[in-house]
Design a protein around this motif. Sequence first.
Motif, PDB file in Angstrom:
ATOM      1  N   VAL A 157       0.826  -1.204   0.000  1.00 53.05           N
ATOM      2  CA  VAL A 157       0.000   0.000   0.000  1.00 53.05           C
ATOM      3  C   VAL A 157       0.867   1.263   0.000  1.00 53.05           C
ATOM      4  N   GLU A 158       1.925   1.259   0.775  1.00 56.95           N
ATOM      5  CA  GLU A 158       2.780   2.442   0.857  1.00 56.95           C
ATOM      6  C   GLU A 158       3.386   2.771  -0.514  1.00 56.95           C
ATOM      7  N   LYS A 159       3.768   1.755  -1.239  1.00 56.40           N
ATOM      8  CA  LYS A 159       4.361   1.951  -2.565  1.00 56.40           C
ATOM      9  C   LYS A 159       3.319   2.410  -3.586  1.00 56.40           C
ATOM     10  N   ARG A 160       2.110   1.873  -3.510  1.00 53.77           N
ATOM     11  CA  ARG A 160       1.105   2.106  -4.546  1.00 53.77           C
ATOM     12  C   ARG A 160       0.143   3.253  -4.230  1.00 53.77           C
ATOM     13  N   HIS A 161       0.137   3.712  -2.991  1.00 55.24           N
ATOM     14  CA  HIS A 161      -0.753   4.812  -2.619  1.00 55.24           C
ATOM     15  C   HIS A 161      -0.520   6.074  -3.461  1.00 55.24           C
ATOM     16  N   PRO A 162       0.733   6.522  -3.620  1.00 55.95           N
ATOM     17  CA  PRO A 162       0.947   7.736  -4.440  1.00 55.95           C
ATOM     18  C   PRO A 162       0.475   7.571  -5.889  1.00 55.95           C
ATOM     19  N   ILE A 163       0.638   6.363  -6.439  1.00 56.97           N
ATOM     20  CA  ILE A 163       0.182   6.111  -7.808  1.00 56.97           C
ATOM     21  C   ILE A 163      -1.335   6.168  -7.879  1.00 56.97           C
ATOM     22  N   LEU A 187      -9.511   6.519   0.111  1.00 56.36           N
ATOM     23  CA  LEU A 187      -8.068   6.740   0.142  1.00 56.36           C
ATOM     24  C   LEU A 187      -7.571   7.235   1.497  1.00 56.36           C
ATOM     25  N   HIS A 188      -8.475   7.735   2.324  1.00 51.32           N
ATOM     26  CA  HIS A 188      -8.100   8.151   3.677  1.00 51.32           C
ATOM     27  C   HIS A 188      -8.209   6.999   4.678  1.00 51.32           C
ATOM     28  N   ASN A 189      -8.653   5.840   4.196  1.00 55.77           N
ATOM     29  CA  ASN A 189      -8.853   4.693   5.090  1.00 55.77           C
ATOM     30  C   ASN A 189      -8.249   3.420   4.504  1.00 55.77           C
ATOM     31  N   LEU A 190      -7.059   3.536   3.951  1.00 52.95           N
ATOM     32  CA  LEU A 190      -6.397   2.388   3.343  1.00 52.95           C
ATOM     33  C   LEU A 190      -5.918   1.414   4.412  1.00 52.95           C
ATOM     34  N   GLU A 261     -10.025 -10.455   8.293  1.00 50.35           N
ATOM     35  CA  GLU A 261     -10.442  -9.099   7.929  1.00 50.35           C
ATOM     36  C   GLU A 261      -9.318  -8.329   7.243  1.00 50.35           C
ATOM     37  N   GLU A 262      -8.085  -8.499   7.729  1.00 52.92           N
ATOM     38  CA  GLU A 262      -6.965  -7.789   7.103  1.00 52.92           C
ATOM     39  C   GLU A 262      -6.792  -8.225   5.649  1.00 52.92           C
ATOM     40  N   GLU A 263      -6.937  -9.538   5.405  1.00 49.56           N
ATOM     41  CA  GLU A 263      -6.827 -10.043   4.039  1.00 49.56           C
ATOM     42  C   GLU A 263      -7.902  -9.429   3.143  1.00 49.56           C
ATOM     43  N   LEU A 264      -9.107  -9.327   3.661  1.00 49.27           N
ATOM     44  CA  LEU A 264     -10.191  -8.752   2.873  1.00 49.27           C
ATOM     45  C   LEU A 264      -9.957  -7.268   2.613  1.00 49.27           C
ATOM     46  N   ASP A 265      -9.383  -6.571   3.578  1.00 48.16           N
ATOM     47  CA  ASP A 265      -9.070  -5.157   3.369  1.00 48.16           C
ATOM     48  C   ASP A 265      -8.062  -4.979   2.235  1.00 48.16           C
ATOM     49  N   TYR A 266      -7.045  -5.841   2.219  1.00 46.76           N
ATOM     50  CA  TYR A 266      -6.048  -5.748   1.157  1.00 46.76           C
ATOM     51  C   TYR A 266      -6.618  -6.208  -0.188  1.00 46.76           C
ATOM     52  N   LEU A 298     -15.342  -0.628 -10.250  1.00 43.83           N
ATOM     53  CA  LEU A 298     -14.842   0.270  -9.213  1.00 43.83           C
ATOM     54  C   LEU A 298     -15.953   0.642  -8.242  1.00 43.83           C
ATOM     55  N   GLU A 299     -17.154   0.863  -8.752  1.00 40.32           N
ATOM     56  CA  GLU A 299     -18.296   1.137  -7.884  1.00 40.32           C
ATOM     57  C   GLU A 299     -18.564  -0.030  -6.957  1.00 40.32           C
ATOM     58  N   LEU A 300     -18.500  -1.260  -7.497  1.00 43.11           N
ATOM     59  CA  LEU A 300     -18.682  -2.448  -6.673  1.00 43.11           C
ATOM     60  C   LEU A 300     -17.615  -2.536  -5.586  1.00 43.11           C
ATOM     61  N   ALA A 301     -16.365  -2.269  -5.970  1.00 43.77           N
ATOM     62  CA  ALA A 301     -15.248  -2.379  -5.020  1.00 43.77           C
ATOM     63  C   ALA A 301     -15.378  -1.402  -3.859  1.00 43.77           C
ATOM     64  N   LEU A 302     -16.038  -0.286  -4.101  1.00 39.09           N
ATOM     65  CA  LEU A 302     -16.218   0.735  -3.068  1.00 39.09           C
ATOM     66  C   LEU A 302     -17.505   0.527  -2.268  1.00 39.09           C
ATOM     67  N   THR A 303     -18.225  -0.559  -2.589  1.00 36.94           N
ATOM     68  CA  THR A 303     -19.495  -0.852  -1.912  1.00 36.94           C
ATOM     69  C   THR A 303     -19.312  -1.869  -0.791  1.00 36.94           C
TER      70      THR A 303
END
Length: 303
Positions: A157-163, A187-190, A261-266, A298-303
């Motif tokens: 996440v740290e590497k890909r967040h700026p991208i 993006l504020h809750n990665l 839960e951590e796996e699902l978050d990633y 993307l809409e699904l992923a944010l749901t």
Amino acid sequence: MAHLWDAEVAVTTCQAKRLIESQFPDLIPADIQIMDYGFDNTVMNVNNDWVFRFPRREIAVRLLETEGKLLPLLAESGGGLQIPVPTYYGMPSSQYKWPFLGYRFVNGTIPSRAASVVREGESAIALARFLKKLHGTSVEAAEKHGVPYDELSRLDVEKRHPILEKNKDELKGLNLFHQVDKLETYLHNLPSKALPEETTLVHGDLHFKNIVVDKEGILSGILDWGDVHLGHRAIDLNLIYSFLTPEGRTQFLKEYGEVGEEELDYARFKAVYTNVVLLLYGYHEGQPHTVMEARNSLELALT
């Protein structure tokens, strides 16, 4: 402006015809049409029975060679969904410096071009059974067939967040995504907690361009194994966020088994990251079907 998906070598249909007919006389006359092209390979339909993939970038060559060794073994072990099994192994030559592969056509339609898509029920169960089988493959056996480890830090996440931030700003500037506020909130809750140590055989690049559904819209096949590697299963689990409905995710997890839960978050992070890239890719490459499906994913992923 250069893009991540720009080709180093883009094989034309004329070049492909010469290559295929010179090495595989049983396919003469080769009727060839470009089906699609991804970041790593140009995909050709040959005589309506075969699919040939030609690397577009040097980084894809080793991956294609690994795929050629591994996929026949995976097909033998079964899994419920179709996968493309290599039959024709094209060799480098003066005409084209890299190897290429030909596969029997996998029946189905990618979701972006399907009349209907089932995103829960039978699709969720089929995906769960397939990934449970894949992720249970012996790591030692995969290593013996040259499968690499995750060399791209796909869940860093740290590497890909700026991208992701940069790509989000481009989406916003182009007005390509109408839920950009929701994306900015995400993006504020990665995810920040460490993932549990785990290594499994993973497809590595599961998204709507690499799956097919049957005439009823039910998931029926998994394509493009060029990113297959030994990594964390959350990389593959991203598809439950970008393809399945919330109800479908519950059905998937009941069949697949326990996931932390951590796996699902990633997994969700990978889904968001990938489909932001695909949305920009579809726009810049003039592919309206890709734009529509990436937006929906993307809409699904944010749901």
